[in-house]
Scaffold this motif. Structure first.
Motif, PDB file in Angstrom:
ATOM      1  N   GLU A 131      27.013 -20.453 -15.794  1.00 24.58           N
ATOM      2  CA  GLU A 131      25.962 -20.858 -16.457  1.00 24.58           C
ATOM      3  C   GLU A 131      25.941 -22.239 -17.252  1.00 24.58           C
ATOM      4  O   GLU A 131      27.032 -22.799 -16.962  1.00 24.58           O
ATOM      5  N   GLU A 146      19.401 -22.858 -29.019  1.00 25.01           N
ATOM      6  CA  GLU A 146      18.236 -22.725 -29.161  1.00 25.01           C
ATOM      7  C   GLU A 146      17.980 -23.463 -27.749  1.00 25.01           C
ATOM      8  O   GLU A 146      17.409 -23.006 -26.677  1.00 25.01           O
ATOM      9  N   ILE A 148      20.181 -24.653 -25.764  1.00 29.60           N
ATOM     10  CA  ILE A 148      20.809 -24.113 -24.535  1.00 29.60           C
ATOM     11  C   ILE A 148      20.222 -22.929 -23.822  1.00 29.60           C
ATOM     12  O   ILE A 148      20.160 -22.926 -22.651  1.00 29.60           O
ATOM     13  N   ILE A 149      19.573 -22.134 -24.621  1.00 27.35           N
ATOM     14  CA  ILE A 149      18.911 -20.783 -24.100  1.00 27.35           C
ATOM     15  C   ILE A 149      17.554 -21.361 -23.288  1.00 27.35           C
ATOM     16  O   ILE A 149      17.626 -21.095 -22.306  1.00 27.35           O
ATOM     17  N   PHE A 150      16.844 -22.192 -24.105  1.00 31.27           N
ATOM     18  CA  PHE A 150      15.647 -22.796 -23.161  1.00 31.27           C
ATOM     19  C   PHE A 150      16.162 -23.548 -21.742  1.00 31.27           C
ATOM     20  O   PHE A 150      15.562 -23.165 -20.959  1.00 31.27           O
ATOM     21  N   ARG A 152      18.864 -22.778 -20.140  1.00 29.41           N
ATOM     22  CA  ARG A 152      19.143 -21.627 -19.211  1.00 29.41           C
ATOM     23  C   ARG A 152      18.075 -21.116 -18.388  1.00 29.41           C
ATOM     24  O   ARG A 152      18.209 -20.724 -17.642  1.00 29.41           O
ATOM     25  N   ILE A 153      16.890 -20.872 -19.432  1.00 28.73           N
ATOM     26  CA  ILE A 153      15.750 -20.245 -18.856  1.00 28.73           C
ATOM     27  C   ILE A 153      15.324 -20.872 -17.586  1.00 28.73           C
ATOM     28  O   ILE A 153      15.056 -20.562 -16.566  1.00 28.73           O
ATOM     29  N   GLU A 156      17.625 -20.958 -14.606  1.00 28.75           N
ATOM     30  CA  GLU A 156      17.408 -19.717 -13.838  1.00 28.75           C
ATOM     31  C   GLU A 156      16.133 -19.693 -12.926  1.00 28.75           C
ATOM     32  O   GLU A 156      16.204 -19.436 -11.718  1.00 28.75           O
ATOM     33  N   LYS A 157      15.240 -20.245 -13.581  1.00 24.77           N
ATOM     34  CA  LYS A 157      13.810 -20.467 -12.869  1.00 24.77           C
ATOM     35  C   LYS A 157      14.083 -21.437 -11.533  1.00 24.77           C
ATOM     36  O   LYS A 157      13.616 -20.972 -10.316  1.00 24.77           O
TER      37      LYS A 157
ATOM     38  N   ARG B 124      16.586 -11.493 -32.778  1.00 24.10           N
ATOM     39  CA  ARG B 124      17.827 -12.159 -32.832  1.00 24.10           C
ATOM     40  C   ARG B 124      18.151 -13.003 -33.808  1.00 24.10           C
ATOM     41  O   ARG B 124      19.175 -12.964 -34.548  1.00 24.10           O
ATOM     42  N   THR B 150      21.880 -14.167 -31.285  1.00 22.83           N
ATOM     43  CA  THR B 150      21.850 -15.228 -30.238  1.00 22.83           C
ATOM     44  C   THR B 150      23.201 -15.433 -29.824  1.00 22.83           C
ATOM     45  O   THR B 150      23.104 -16.047 -28.569  1.00 22.83           O
ATOM     46  N   LEU B 154      24.051 -15.968 -25.503  1.00 16.74           N
ATOM     47  CA  LEU B 154      24.676 -17.074 -24.564  1.00 16.74           C
ATOM     48  C   LEU B 154      26.257 -16.422 -24.259  1.00 16.74           C
ATOM     49  O   LEU B 154      26.730 -17.103 -23.501  1.00 16.74           O
ATOM     50  N   PHE B 160      16.895 -13.878 -17.425  1.00 22.12           N
ATOM     51  CA  PHE B 160      15.959 -14.405 -18.144  1.00 22.12           C
ATOM     52  C   PHE B 160      14.571 -14.098 -17.520  1.00 22.12           C
ATOM     53  O   PHE B 160      13.273 -14.094 -18.001  1.00 22.12           O
ATOM     54  N   THR B 161      14.755 -14.111 -16.034  1.00 22.76           N
ATOM     55  CA  THR B 161      13.365 -14.090 -15.342  1.00 22.76           C
ATOM     56  C   THR B 161      13.000 -12.892 -15.061  1.00 22.76           C
ATOM     57  O   THR B 161      11.849 -12.693 -14.253  1.00 22.76           O
ATOM     58  N   MET B 172      10.006 -18.328 -26.407  1.00 17.90           N
ATOM     59  CA  MET B 172      11.538 -18.273 -26.644  1.00 17.90           C
ATOM     60  C   MET B 172      11.892 -16.700 -26.363  1.00 17.90           C
ATOM     61  O   MET B 172      10.922 -15.921 -27.259  1.00 17.90           O
TER      62      MET B 172
END
Lengths: 399, 511
Positions: A131, A146, A148-150, A152-153, A156-157, B124, B150, B154, B160-161, B172
């Motif tokens: 990751e 937030e 990091i999550i953004f 990671r999305i 992934e894409k 979350r 959250t 992580l 996610f997809t 988000m």
């Protein structure tokens, strides 16, 4: 040269040297933030807001100073004396003159194009070693978490996009085993992606290995039923039934012509049918611009004019060509064969759409279309609607 | 021969022809002899354990025919949130659980959007307010939805997809996962649970099962909403636990089942959904959702092909069917497979079978299909004012018609569907004897048989267990009363005093 990796456990090393891993997770987080904001100077306040939001001002400033010092201590100046970071009283940034490589930069700088080659994509694929900022969660740093999550999305894409491009190149090069392996990589990310299952069935069929295709379909059906409690989509079922029918037809045909109607174990080796996979493949590279109506369709037409001779376009009616040329002027070369009446009509959107759909249908009769869409998320709304439609009614034209 | 254990002064229900004896002797893991009067004395030796049943009932150990072992075990160490009413109450429960958990991640179960006064799942960021330094994973009542904080977003691998990731206005993720995304996420999380954790969790529930008289369970593991790793774990480790675990691998992968050397498959192999979520396939509209009739998860052709393949490969099959439309579909598939193969004797089962019609019961008898049912459902959901009536309206009087099923000669094996209901066979027996609709009630003996002899028959073990007969496994219970003297409406209060499994006294209630 300095190499910094943010996938999996964050780490950095100089080429041909052992890793210099004296940095903590906050320092790596800071570097990641700056790397992904390459060419921008981030204010100290903004960085503190991300990484030390719950500290008092003095403590936060000290923490930032300390981490900047730590980075400076671990990352040497280059041969010309350039430091890695440009730091002043107000801002911090990556020094654009400093030579370094980073997995995340290589990945985000990738954009599908006609020049892609397999080795380059394999290299990119190999960068996904876990990751992004794996194991990082910073308590009370809500904005950073937030972020990091953004990211990671997004990554992934990007990973899926790279893998899909790789599938296309493997298929075009005829390396179908590698193609199947890569589809399997995609399926690990999206295990219920029926488009990939359809592609797998196509590839097995292309190899003449329909038994494997049917086995794979049954395995996937079991997975769907077992994991989601649903059956395959109608489209996938249709594909499966087509394969089964082909097997039966082939066996019938082979038996009738070579075995005098007697049962023959070798029938499955005969190939007496014309497969749609036998059509030549045309590879179309297309691009998107979200704010320009019909841009993707125009890009599609441009790619058609570059890849195919005019014969395919001349299958359209003159008024259809006029309609399409209203979004892609490069088609105007076909006007030479048209009368003035055709050229004088006014074009409406419905006419463009109708002509485009018919063109795709005509192409599907002659070719298998290997379509690549760069930056698909940015497709304009008109094109997106048409794309969705042709993928429904002309899905079998595409690989 | 000297016995290892002798039980005297009992009312030993053999579950064979309603025969009762007063004593029973055990040698090794087998029943040595049964009899009346003082005949047991010849089996007594210096080391014989002599148990005085004091006139109470002695009977075979219970067989729970539908039990989700791993999920029950993991849920036993999870936080039951089914009773909370608001997001704030949920948050406080999580905060408290985290404080008491020594840093372990918090797994909550049993939540539904409807239970909250806010009318939706928490996000979350809301969970973060109560717990932001360990992962929090909430599971909806039927495991169709997951909610993460959250930290967990992580910590775990997030799909996610995939379809089903709920996002807010900024695109988000909110932390709420449905459909494909939930299935992938669950698989990702569950496969990371170590087998050591599974072993410990299962070991922890063993005493509870033994204290309720359960000596054998049919473990429905793997597949939809579960994890194949659970099934693989049971396959490899079932012998390390004190009770017998019969694996039903919930997979449609016949080749894999055969390669594993298993002779059966299924359990929760879904033909339809649940009554609670209005996804059970009915032939009429739900009373509280006009226009909805539930759904079949597979087409008739797919069911036919799968059932046929099971017949052709001599595999016993257990299909999950709840609504009458699903039951019909399954029976048609069996009829087709029997017609095509002529193969009988595989003791195929339908699980749950909550709403069979008379014609379907007759067809099941004709096809020798066993019904694996959960009488406790009637205590939870049956009768006026409860869930069955909400969903079915006046038709609720037709649920779980045990009497008609037995009268038509269809065999019923009883289970708890734990952890949907409690792992307490006497609760199920109570439910069958005291069905809210009088005409569906069965006798105490018939109800006991569902959880003993019939349970053994349904797994081809009637020669080994399920009855008290010399030579069979010594799976024996001593109750705290003479069951025949207990008023019908107090059956659920009956307790187990002693549980003997394969000749070993594994539970002895302290008085």
């Amino acid at each position: 040269m300095l190499n910094i990796h943010f996938f999996g456990k964050s780490r950095m090393y100089y080429s041909d040297e052992a890793a210099c891993d004296q940095l903590g997770t906050k320092a790596y987080a800071l570097i990641a933030l700056l790397v992904l904001n390459e060419h921008r100077h981030l204010s100290r306040e903004k960085i503190i807001g991300y990484l030390w939001p719950d500290s008092n001002e003095d403590a936060a400033r000290y923490n930032l100073r300390y981490n900047l010092w730590l980075i400076k201590k671990n990352i040497k100046v280059d041969g010309q004396g350039n430091p890695f970071l440009l730091v002043d009283k107000e801002t911090c940034a990556i020094n654009p003159a400093y030579p370094f490589r980073s997995d995340i930069l290589e990945i985000i700088n990738f954009s599908p194009s006609d020049e892609d080659d397999i080795d380059q994509l394999l290299l990119l694929k190999s960068l996904f070693q876990g990751e992004f900022l794996e194991g990082c969660y910073f308590n009370k740093c809500d904005s950073f978490n937030e972020w990091i999550i953004f990211e990671r999305i997004n990554f992934e894409k990007r990973k899926v996009k790279i893998l899909k491009r790789l599938v296309a190149l493997y298929e075009a090069s005829g390396d179908l085993d590698a193609c199947l392996d890569t589809i399997q990589d995609i399926m690990e990310i999206e295990p219920y992606d029926e488009a990939m299952v359809e592609k797998t069935l196509d590839i097995y069929a292309m190899c003449g290995n329909r038994t494997a295709a049917i086995t794979y379909y049954n395995w996937f059906s079991n997975q769907l039923a077992g994991s989601l409690g649903v059956g395959p989509s109608e489209s996938l079922k249709a594909k499966y039934n087509e394969l089964r029918t082909q097997v039966a037809q082939r066996q019938d045909s082979a038996c009738a012509t070579t075995c005098n109607g007697e049962h023959c174990l070798k029938c499955s080796e005969h190939d007496g049918i014309v497969r749609k996979q036998d059509k030549p493949i045309v590879m179309l590279m297309t691009y998107c611009l979200e704010t320009i109506p019909f841009y993707w369709m125009a890009s599609f037409l441009e790619s058609v004019t570059q890849q195919l001779d005019r014969e395919i376009l001349q299958l359209l009616e003159p008024l259809e060509i006029v309609a399409l040329s209203s979004i892609q002027p490069q088609l105007a070369y076909l006007y030479e064969s048209m009368d003035e009446r055709s050229l004088s009509v006014s074009v409406r959107e419905a006419g463009v759409v109708s002509a485009f759909i018919r063109l795709v249908g005509q192409m599907g009769l002659k070719y298998r279309i290997q379509l690549t869409i760069a930056d698909e998320d940015a497709m304009d709304l008109h094109s997106a609607d048409i794309y969705k439609y042709i993928m429904t009614v002309h899905a079998d034209c595409f690989i | 021969m000297i016995a290892d254990i002798v039980i005297k002064n009992g009312k030993c229900m053999t579950m064979v022809d309603k025969t009762i004896h007063t004593w029973l002797a055990v040698k090794g893991d087998r029943i040595l002899a049964l009899g009346d009067g003082q005949g047991y004395e010849t089996y007594l030796g210096d080391k014989t354990i002599c148990l005085d049943a004091e006139g109470h009932t002695v009977m075979p150990g219970f067989i729970d025919s539908h039990f989700h072992v791993v999920q029950t075990a993991l849920n036993a160490i999870s936080l039951d949130l089914s009773a909370v009413k608001s997001h704030e109450e949920l948050g406080e429960r999580i905060r408290k659980a985290h404080a008491e958990s020594n840093g372990a991640f918090v797994r909550g179960i049993g939540v539904s959007a409807e239970q909250f006064e806010e009318g939706c799942f928490p996000t979350r960021t809301l969970l973060d307010k109560y717990c932001d330094n360990v992962p929090v994973w909430l599971n909806s009542l039927e495991y169709q939805v997951s909610v993460l904080n959250t930290y967990a977003m992580l910590y775990f691998k997030i799909p996610f997809t995939a379809d089903g990731v709920e996002v807010d206005e900024k695109q988000m993720p909110t932390g709420v996962f449905y459909r494909n995304a939930n299935a992938i996420l669950r698989a990702n999380i569950l496969k990371n649970i170590s087998n050591q954790d599974r072993r410990e969790a299962i070991s922890n529930i063993m005493e509870r099962l033994l204290s309720n008289g359960i000596t054998t369970v049919n473990a429905m593991e793997g597949g939809y909403m579960y994890s194949d790793k659970d099934a693989d774990f049971i396959y490899e480790n079932k012998s390390v636990f004190p009770i017998d675990i019969e694996l039903f691998y919930q997979s449609m992968d016949i080749k894999m089942i055969q390669e594993m050397g298993l002779t059966r498959l299924g359990g929760s192999l879904y033909i339809d959904g649940t009554m609670g979520s209005r996804t059970a396939a009915l032939s009429f509209e739900y009373a509280d959702a006009p226009g909805k009739m539930g759904r079949l998860f597979l087409s008739q052709q797919e069911i036919n092909e799968f059932v046929l393949a099971c017949y052709q490969n001599n595999l016993q099959l257990a299909l999950y069917t709840i609504g009458d439309r699903a039951i019909q579909s399954a029976l048609e598939a069996h009829e087709n497979a029997l017609y095509q193969t002529g193969i009988k004797g595989l003791r195929h089962r339908l699980e749950h079978v909550e709403l069979p019609t008379e014609a379907q019961i007759e067809k099941a008898k004709e096809l020798n299909i066993i019904f694996s049912m959960q009488p406790t459902y009637e205590l939870y959901w049956g009768g006026p004012g409860k869930m069955y009536e909400s969903r079915l309206g006046d038709y609720y009087v037709n649920t779980n018609p045990f009497r008609a099923i037995l009268d038509h000669g269809v065999l019923i094996c009883g289970g708890s569907d734990c952890d949907i209901t409690e792992p307490r066979p006497f609760l199920g027996i109570h439910g069958a004897v005291n069905h809210p609709v009088e005409k569906h009630r069965v006798s105490l003996y018939e109800a006991l048989k569902m959880f003993t002899y019939n349970g053994a028959y349904a797994i081809f073990k009637e020669d080994e267990k399920g009855s008290l007969v010399a030579g069979k496994l010594a799976d024996i219970l001593i109750l705290d009363c003479d069951i025949h003297a207990v008023p019908k409406n107090e059956i659920e209060q009956v307790k187990i005093m002693t549980t003997i499994k394969s000749g070993e006294v594994l539970f002895n209630r302290q008085v």
